[in-house]
Design a protein around this motif. Structure first.
Motif, PDB file in Angstrom:
ATOM      1  N   GLU A 104       0.840  -1.211   0.000  1.00 52.66           N
ATOM      2  CA  GLU A 104       0.000   0.000   0.000  1.00 52.66           C
ATOM      3  C   GLU A 104       0.872   1.257   0.000  1.00 52.66           C
ATOM      4  O   GLU A 104       0.606   2.209  -0.729  1.00 52.66           O
ATOM      5  N   ASP A 105       1.901   1.249   0.832  1.00 54.70           N
ATOM      6  CA  ASP A 105       2.764   2.434   0.899  1.00 54.70           C
ATOM      7  C   ASP A 105       3.442   2.705  -0.441  1.00 54.70           C
ATOM      8  O   ASP A 105       3.594   3.859  -0.849  1.00 54.70           O
ATOM      9  N   ASP A 108       0.915   4.111  -2.842  1.00 54.33           N
ATOM     10  CA  ASP A 108       0.672   5.509  -2.468  1.00 54.33           C
ATOM     11  C   ASP A 108       1.781   6.415  -3.005  1.00 54.33           C
ATOM     12  O   ASP A 108       1.518   7.507  -3.524  1.00 54.33           O
ATOM     13  N   THR A 109       3.015   5.959  -2.847  1.00 51.88           N
ATOM     14  CA  THR A 109       4.148   6.767  -3.293  1.00 51.88           C
ATOM     15  C   THR A 109       4.103   6.992  -4.798  1.00 51.88           C
ATOM     16  O   THR A 109       4.430   8.090  -5.282  1.00 51.88           O
ATOM     17  N   VAL A 111       1.442   7.234  -6.633  1.00 51.96           N
ATOM     18  CA  VAL A 111       0.414   8.260  -6.893  1.00 51.96           C
ATOM     19  C   VAL A 111       0.946   9.647  -6.558  1.00 51.96           C
ATOM     20  O   VAL A 111       0.816  10.597  -7.350  1.00 51.96           O
ATOM     21  N   VAL A 112       1.562   9.774  -5.405  1.00 55.40           N
ATOM     22  CA  VAL A 112       1.999  11.112  -4.977  1.00 55.40           C
ATOM     23  C   VAL A 112       3.120  11.627  -5.870  1.00 55.40           C
ATOM     24  O   VAL A 112       3.167  12.817  -6.197  1.00 55.40           O
ATOM     25  N   MET A 115       1.459  12.820  -9.202  1.00 52.14           N
ATOM     26  CA  MET A 115       0.682  14.044  -9.027  1.00 52.14           C
ATOM     27  C   MET A 115       1.608  15.211  -8.702  1.00 52.14           C
ATOM     28  O   MET A 115       1.393  16.330  -9.162  1.00 52.14           O
ATOM     29  N   ASP A 259      11.835   7.430  -7.021  1.00 53.26           N
ATOM     30  CA  ASP A 259      12.174   7.007  -5.661  1.00 53.26           C
ATOM     31  C   ASP A 259      13.455   6.188  -5.644  1.00 53.26           C
ATOM     32  O   ASP A 259      14.052   6.002  -4.592  1.00 53.26           O
ATOM     33  N   LEU A 280      13.331  11.221  -4.530  1.00 48.37           N
ATOM     34  CA  LEU A 280      13.142  10.733  -3.159  1.00 48.37           C
ATOM     35  C   LEU A 280      14.247   9.741  -2.804  1.00 48.37           C
ATOM     36  O   LEU A 280      14.753   9.038  -3.684  1.00 48.37           O
ATOM     37  N   ILE A 283      12.199   5.814  -0.380  1.00 43.08           N
ATOM     38  CA  ILE A 283      11.333   5.760   0.811  1.00 43.08           C
ATOM     39  C   ILE A 283       9.926   5.254   0.500  1.00 43.08           C
ATOM     40  O   ILE A 283       9.025   5.437   1.302  1.00 43.08           O
ATOM     41  N   ALA A 284       9.749   4.605  -0.656  1.00 42.81           N
ATOM     42  CA  ALA A 284       8.390   4.213  -1.053  1.00 42.81           C
ATOM     43  C   ALA A 284       7.709   3.344   0.002  1.00 42.81           C
ATOM     44  O   ALA A 284       6.497   3.401   0.167  1.00 42.81           O
ATOM     45  N   SER A 285       8.484   2.520   0.692  1.00 43.32           N
ATOM     46  CA  SER A 285       7.870   1.693   1.744  1.00 43.32           C
ATOM     47  C   SER A 285       8.269   2.185   3.126  1.00 43.32           C
ATOM     48  O   SER A 285       8.002   1.513   4.120  1.00 43.32           O
ATOM     49  N   ASN A 286       8.897   3.344   3.173  1.00 39.87           N
ATOM     50  CA  ASN A 286       9.466   3.807   4.436  1.00 39.87           C
ATOM     51  C   ASN A 286       8.476   4.624   5.266  1.00 39.87           C
ATOM     52  O   ASN A 286       8.547   5.844   5.328  1.00 39.87           O
TER      53      ASN A 286
END
Lengths: 316, 316
Positions: A104-105, A108-109, A111-112, A115, A259, A280, A283-286
């Motif tokens: 999930e993390d 989310d990364t 998507v962010v 955007m 990332d 980044l 940190i996609a799962s961080n």
């Protein structure tokens, strides 16, 4: 239980104190100081090691395994397998576990990052912090995110969670995967280049086995085009980074949200200085939540294996 | 049509050349140079003005209307009405139109701001650009976004689009609105403070009429708490900005994602320098696509009114 009866574990790479404390209460831990010479690092203990911990960036090579004749299980932090010789592990009957609790993390990364690049979020924040608002002209306009065409390279667990999220932004979703996903409704393209050609956002979500390199190359970036945004939350070496730098600088693509990089922690200066790129530090799962869950998952795998003979999240 | 027959329009505020060209081809345009003295600015033309353009930050005050005795319609750029005296416009029978074509972009901005703060995206990008990756310790961990509790203050069009997006991140969604939305399934709270108390993310999406100030105050921020993230994509003056600065600095809340401020373009230095804050230059609707659509919407309203007697998107 006497110290003599305790199962002995090799600790490869850096792990948090909470993990070492939890496992140290039940097992005898031996830190491996030289990854190139595991037998030498561990001395006589090498013969007794039955389990281990490692991280995706170190993994578990065939020589490491061969230095540990009684090895039964290695619990990896994360889900990357590129530095782990699964074929050799299977031959030896060694169970490898990952921590599949971070998807999930990572979605989310993705998507962010997409955007952020299209809407110029970090660029806008930088501009305000520098005191340009009011002093210079108006802020630059971004491009709309909702309603656009998203291309997903790799329709695995992360790709599916990403698609779920993008659908809520009314996006048209396509994907390319060498193994089509029959349960996925989105359009399957015949190649990454075909997908890139019809995408406004191209997301690299491929797992990336050891044989894959430069999955995303100059041709695919050219197909994405000058309005397109490339997002990488997979692995840096799946991209021809030189081609990516060129594409960003020359305007072959519109921008990139990254990332991961080919030679972490080194990020090409051009990418660090570009206004149309977000960089980044892997940190996609961080997140605090994922890190705790990943720690617990490693602990659970080791405990379960030595208590019941079954791992919780073994690699198939 | 001779110049004498052409309808005359007052142009209040700055509008893009494409708009002025399109309308200038059919109408005679008069630029208003002093918003405090519209009659003086326009001279004799004031008596002939039948339509106008304005922007939300200038709007249309009662004195402006009274300086234009034949005014029939004003097309506002944007959807903000705080500087427009709707009561007076209704009494005078003046139609006011907005450009309700930007809601998706604003909802997108709310999502990206929330995720950015919790996942430390601009903070991470800043850290990498400064060359800290590899040189310092590991990057700071963010907090998970998916699966958390979102509170939406104001369940209008933007609130609904935001809820649609957040649901795809498996969030639990609650809202507070003085006018409950019977068609919305999410839980309605009895007050903003009650909502804040049970939210990880608090989104201010209120339209903000002229009577409202400091809708979000120190009490509501305290209720949101030290792990909570506040997002404002509405108006800066709906928040007690001094209380917000205090809450960010003292850790009363975890962080804030802000597109709007009390005294734009001035952003308090504390907010510009905080690592747990994202500051944007009021760009929630600022995409190339929305700007074009908003321009076209103003043009369409003016043309339609004088061709058919009907506006396209009048304020009810």
């Amino acid at each position: 239980m006497s110290a003599r009866d305790r199962v002995e574990l090799a600790v490869i790479g850096t792990h948090r104190a909470a993990v070492l404390e939890a496992l140290g209460a039940e097992f005898t831990l031996h830190e491996v100081e030289s990854f190139d010479d595991v037998a030498g690092s561990l001395g006589a203990a090498a013969e007794r090691i039955r389990g281990g911990l490692s991280s995706p960036m170190i993994g578990l090579s065939a020589p490491m395994m061969d230095a540990l004749p009684k090895l039964e299980i290695v619990a990896l932090f994360g889900v990357g397998l590129e530095r782990t010789d699964l074929t050799h592990a299977r031959e030896r009957g060694i169970v490898v576990t990952t921590t599949p609790v971070l998807y999930e993390d990572v979605a989310d990364t993705a998507v962010v990052l997409a955007m952020d690049v299209s809407r110029r979020i970090t660029a806008g924040d930088r501009w305000v912090r520098a005191g340009h608002w009011g002093a210079g002209g108006p802020p630059a306009s971004g491009k709309r995110f909702s309603g656009k065409r998203a291309g997903i390279l790799g329709m695995g667990r992360i790709g599916r969670l990403l698609a779920q999220r993008l659908a809520a932004f009314d996006m048209t979703i396509g994907y390319y995967d060498p193994r089509p996903a029959p349960d996925v409704d989105h359009r399957l393209y015949s190649s990454g280049v075909e997908l890139a050609r019809e995408s406004d956002f191209l997301f690299l979500c491929a797992a990336g086995g050891p044989g894959q390199r430069d999955l995303v190359d100059a041709e695919m970036l050219a197909a994405l085009g000058p309005e397109g945004v490339f997002v990488n939350i997979a692995r840096g070496w799946l991209v021809d980074e030189k081609a990516l730098v060129d594409a960003v600088v020359t305007g072959t693509i519109g921008g990139a949200g990254l990332d991961v990089f080919a030679d972490e922690p080194n990020v090409p200066r051009t990418l660090r200085e570009a206004d149309n790129v977000v960089v980044l530090p892997h940190i996609a799962s961080n997140t605090v939540e994922s890190r705790h869950a990943m720690d617990q998952c490693m602990i659970d795998n080791i405990r379960s294996w030595f208590a019941t003979g079954k791992a919780v999240t073994p690699v198939p």
